[in-house]
Write an enzyme that holds these catalytic residues in place. Structure first.
Site, PDB file in Angstrom:
ATOM      1  CG  HIS A 154      -2.156  -0.869   1.233  1.00 45.83           C
ATOM      2  ND1 HIS A 154      -3.355  -0.459   0.910  1.00 45.83           N
ATOM      3  CD2 HIS A 154      -1.498  -2.516   1.254  1.00 45.83           C
ATOM      4  CE1 HIS A 154      -3.898  -1.793   0.383  1.00 45.83           C
ATOM      5  NE2 HIS A 154      -3.185  -2.661   0.783  1.00 45.83           N
ATOM      6  CG  ASP A 362       0.245   9.069   0.982  1.00 41.46           C
ATOM      7  OD1 ASP A 362       0.111   7.941   1.205  1.00 41.46           O
ATOM      8  OD2 ASP A 362      -0.838  10.276   1.322  1.00 41.46           O
TER       9      ASP A 362
HETATM   10  C1  GDG Z   1      -2.092   3.841   3.268  1.00 44.89           C
HETATM   11  C2  GDG Z   1      -1.487   4.310   1.845  1.00 44.89           C
HETATM   12  C3  GDG Z   1      -2.779   4.151   0.669  1.00 44.89           C
HETATM   13  C4  GDG Z   1      -8.642   9.589   7.685  1.00 44.89           C
HETATM   14  N1  GDG Z   1      -9.356  10.382   8.799  1.00 44.89           N
HETATM   15  C5  GDG Z   1     -10.520   9.878   9.467  1.00 44.89           C
HETATM   16  C6  GDG Z   1     -10.493   8.961   8.263  1.00 44.89           C
HETATM   17  N2  GDG Z   1      -9.847   8.791   7.302  1.00 44.89           N
HETATM   18  C7  GDG Z   1      -9.716   7.781   6.497  1.00 44.89           C
HETATM   19  C8  GDG Z   1      -9.313   8.777   4.703  1.00 44.89           C
HETATM   20  C9  GDG Z   1      -8.941   7.384   3.983  1.00 44.89           C
HETATM   21  C10 GDG Z   1      -8.393   6.763   5.018  1.00 44.89           C
HETATM   22  O1  GDG Z   1      -8.507   7.182   6.298  1.00 44.89           O
HETATM   23  C11 GDG Z   1      -6.932   7.520   4.981  1.00 44.89           C
HETATM   24  O2  GDG Z   1      -6.178   6.905   3.776  1.00 44.89           O
HETATM   25  P1  GDG Z   1      -4.805   7.411   2.730  1.00 44.89           P
HETATM   26  O3  GDG Z   1      -4.825   7.052   1.215  1.00 44.89           O
HETATM   27  O4  GDG Z   1      -4.889   8.717   2.659  1.00 44.89           O
HETATM   28  O5  GDG Z   1      -3.926   7.001   3.503  1.00 44.89           O
HETATM   29  P2  GDG Z   1      -3.229   5.775   5.126  1.00 44.89           P
HETATM   30  O6  GDG Z   1      -3.848   5.614   5.637  1.00 44.89           O
HETATM   31  O7  GDG Z   1      -1.930   6.063   4.546  1.00 44.89           O
HETATM   32  O8  GDG Z   1      -3.286   5.147   4.246  1.00 44.89           O
HETATM   33  C12 GDG Z   1      -2.322   4.959   1.358  1.00 44.89           C
HETATM   34  C13 GDG Z   1      -3.511   3.402   1.533  1.00 44.89           C
HETATM   35  O9  GDG Z   1      -2.870   2.709   2.286  1.00 44.89           O
HETATM   36  C14 GDG Z   1      -4.586   2.437   0.890  1.00 44.89           C
HETATM   37  O10 GDG Z   1      -3.499   1.148   0.266  1.00 44.89           O
HETATM   38  O11 GDG Z   1      -3.937   4.905  -0.234  1.00 44.89           O
HETATM   39  O12 GDG Z   1      -0.755   5.636   0.262  1.00 44.89           O
HETATM   40  O13 GDG Z   1      -0.504   5.223   3.241  1.00 44.89           O
HETATM   41  O14 GDG Z   1      -9.803   6.715   3.731  1.00 44.89           O
HETATM   42  O15 GDG Z   1     -10.749   9.476   5.051  1.00 44.89           O
HETATM   43  N3  GDG Z   1     -12.057   8.258   8.603  1.00 44.89           N
HETATM   44  C15 GDG Z   1     -12.706   8.420   9.370  1.00 44.89           C
HETATM   45  N4  GDG Z   1     -12.494   9.219  10.645  1.00 44.89           N
HETATM   46  C16 GDG Z   1     -11.567  10.156  10.446  1.00 44.89           C
HETATM   47  O16 GDG Z   1     -11.031  10.591  11.159  1.00 44.89           O
HETATM   48  N5  GDG Z   1     -13.701   7.740   9.545  1.00 44.89           N
END
Ligand code: GDG
Length: 471
Positions: A154, A362
């Site tokens: 990821h 990222d």
């Molecule tokens: C890893 C990789 C890759 C965030 N704050 C809250 C919340 N979120 C949700 C967001 C989004 C998810 O969490 C975060 O996903 P990201 O992709 O932005 O980043 P990582 O957590 O670092 O994820 C990344 C991912 O895996 C998938 O392969 O894209 O590059 O680092 O969905 O909306 N959700 C809720 N409350 C929050 O306060 N409910």
């Protein structure tokens, strides 16, 4: 159809539609529901005498276990999050290496494979997720598991010059090659991996895309993770609380709103983002009082030292900006260090004029895609996106910025704040096309199709040796 067995560090909450469920959890649940199977992973508990629990709901069995304090410290907090995470995000300066932690990481991977073995049927296919579990396939082979096993990374895969900073990089990469299929978020990640395989270990990449290294044959592929755009739009439309969030100027106008949502992590470029916003207010004072920036950043991995440091640094930076620029009737920056219901987040994305997504590195960044999918097609906001997010490869109609360029980011914000409706619509439509063509189902189906098509492996190492190395 053969059963699917998903292995990931954490198993997402079992209740369906839980507010906290993010993209990955939804994708995995969906894939499991289709073919039936097992989701196997840590339950998040640290216990002196951890138990394995099994719970079945419809056609999915959730098998979860706790970790001992020693396993948690060495496998999770140590090698996974204090070595692999920073190095794979190009932050060698923040990484530490301890041989004991690496051994703990290998030990836990072996123990998990041993625990999984009795649950497997011969034609199950196994899909393993992320950097915590790089050596998992090798451990499975040691225990005589012959099923097809695929791995999806990821996070980014670093250039070899960075990766080789990890002392056991060669051993670690050898274990990775025991997978039948290794999936990456972007072509850049896949090429970095191939670069290591061909230059560091003189492996072979064939014209048909298959590879041989360390005497092992395997395949690689690019599967950008996506979102479920229609569901995001529904959630965004159903949120009714935005009136309370978007403040008004003295003239009664709604303030232009910039939104950012990230786990509180040094890879997300939060400090640089705060400074760019301050630079905007200094250099383009006409925006003062007319704009507000909402940063939501729930704490994550709070017991890893570098995470405590970034949290302090952000509090200082936010205090500095608000102390210097606030007026009695205007707070420029609202920094919320806690998590929110997913529906609220999607509603805020829709209400905000700018999505400000500027990680330093990222793998993909789902927030960027969520922000776009949540927009009102008749009056969409503008995405300002870091070139170092995997999603920048697909969302080329965002305003692409370099997060190390404070002034450049401020200028992009200024441009976004002034962007005419027609240009906003064109950019939004281009991005929606990309989001729809590579949605969450495409990610899941693409990976599983290629994994199903791959040949399963013979057992390479005797069970006796496996027992000795996991002791
Ligand atoms: C890893 C990789 C890759 C965030 N704050 C809250 C919340 N979120 C949700 C967001 C989004 C998810 O969490 C975060 O996903 P990201 O992709 O932005 O980043 P990582 O957590 O670092 O994820 C990344 C991912 O895996 C998938 O392969 O894209 O590059 O680092 O969905 O909306 N959700 C809720 N409350 C929050 O306060 N409910």
């Amino acid at each position: 159809m053969s059963r699917l067995v998903v292995v990931s560090n954490r198993v997402a909450p079992i209740e369906e539609g839980k507010a906290a469920a993010g993209g990955l959890a939804v994708g995995v649940q969906d894939a499991l529901r289709k073919s039936g199977g097992i989701w196997f992973g840590w339950n998040g508990e640290v216990d002196a005498d951890p138990q394995t629990r099994s719970e079945t709901k419809d056609n999915i069995t959730y098998v979860t276990f706790g970790l001992t304090k020693r396993d948690y410290d060495q496998y999770y907090r140590g090698f996974s999050n204090a070595t692999l995470w920073p190095v794979f995000h190009y932050r060698i300066d923040l990484a530490r290496y301890s041989r004991e932690e690496y051994e703990g990481y290998r030990r836990v991977n072996n123990a998990l494979a041993e625990r999984l073995k009795p649950l497997l049927k011969p034609d199950d296919i196994i899909w393993v997720h992320d950097y915590h579990l790089i050596p998992f396939a090798e451990a499975c082979r040691m225990y005589g598991i012959r099923n097809r096993i695929g791995f999806f990374l990821h996070i980014p895969f670093p250039a070899p010059e960075i990766l080789t900073a990890i002392p056991p990089h060669n051993e670690l990469l050898k274990t990775l090659c025991f997978y039948d299929l290794i999936g990456f978020q972007t072509e850049t990640d896949r090429l970095a991996f191939e670069d290591y395989i061909t230059r560091e270990v003189r492996g072979l990449v064939r014209a048909d895309g298959s590879l041989t290294a360390y005497g092992l044959n395997f395949r690689t592929g690019v599967y950008p993770i996506g979102v479920v755009p229609d569901e995001i739009r529904r959630q965004a439309e159903s949120y009714k609380g935005r009136r309370n969030v978007i403040s008004r100027t003295a003239d009664g106008e709604l303030r232009k709103t910039i939104i950012a949502v990230d786990r509180l992590d040094y890879s997300k470029g939060l400090v640089e983002r705060f400074r760019a916003y301050e630079n905007l207010l200094d250099r383009f004072p006409e925006h003062r009082r007319n704009v507000q920036f909402i940063q939501i950043a729930p704490t994550s991995r709070s017991d890893v030292r570098t995470y405590q440091h970034i949290r302090k640094q952000l509090e200082t930076e936010a205090g500095h900006i608000n102390g210097r620029l606030s007026e009695l009737d205007w707070t420029p920056l609202r920094y919320l260090n806690k998590s929110h219901d997913r529906r609220i987040l999607m509603g805020l994305f829709r209400a905000a004029d700018i999505g400000f997504v500027t990680p330093l590195r990222d793998g993909m960044n789902l927030v960027a895609k969520e922000y776009v999918a949540a927009q009102d097609p008749e009056d969409p906001g503008v995405l300002v996106l870091s070139r170092f997010a995997g999603s920048a490869r697909e969302l080329t109609s965002a305003l692409i910025v370099n997060p190390y360029d404070t002034a450049g980011m401020a200028e992009a914000l200024d441009r976004a704040l002034r962007m005419p409706l027609q240009e906003r619509k064109e950019r939004y439509e281009n991005m929606m096309r990309a989001i729809r063509s590579a949605d969450l189902a495409a990610w899941r189906d693409g990976f599983l199709r290629d994994l199903r098509a791959s040949a399963s492996r013979p057992t390479l190492i005797s069970t006796k040796r496996a027992k000795a190395s996991s002791a």
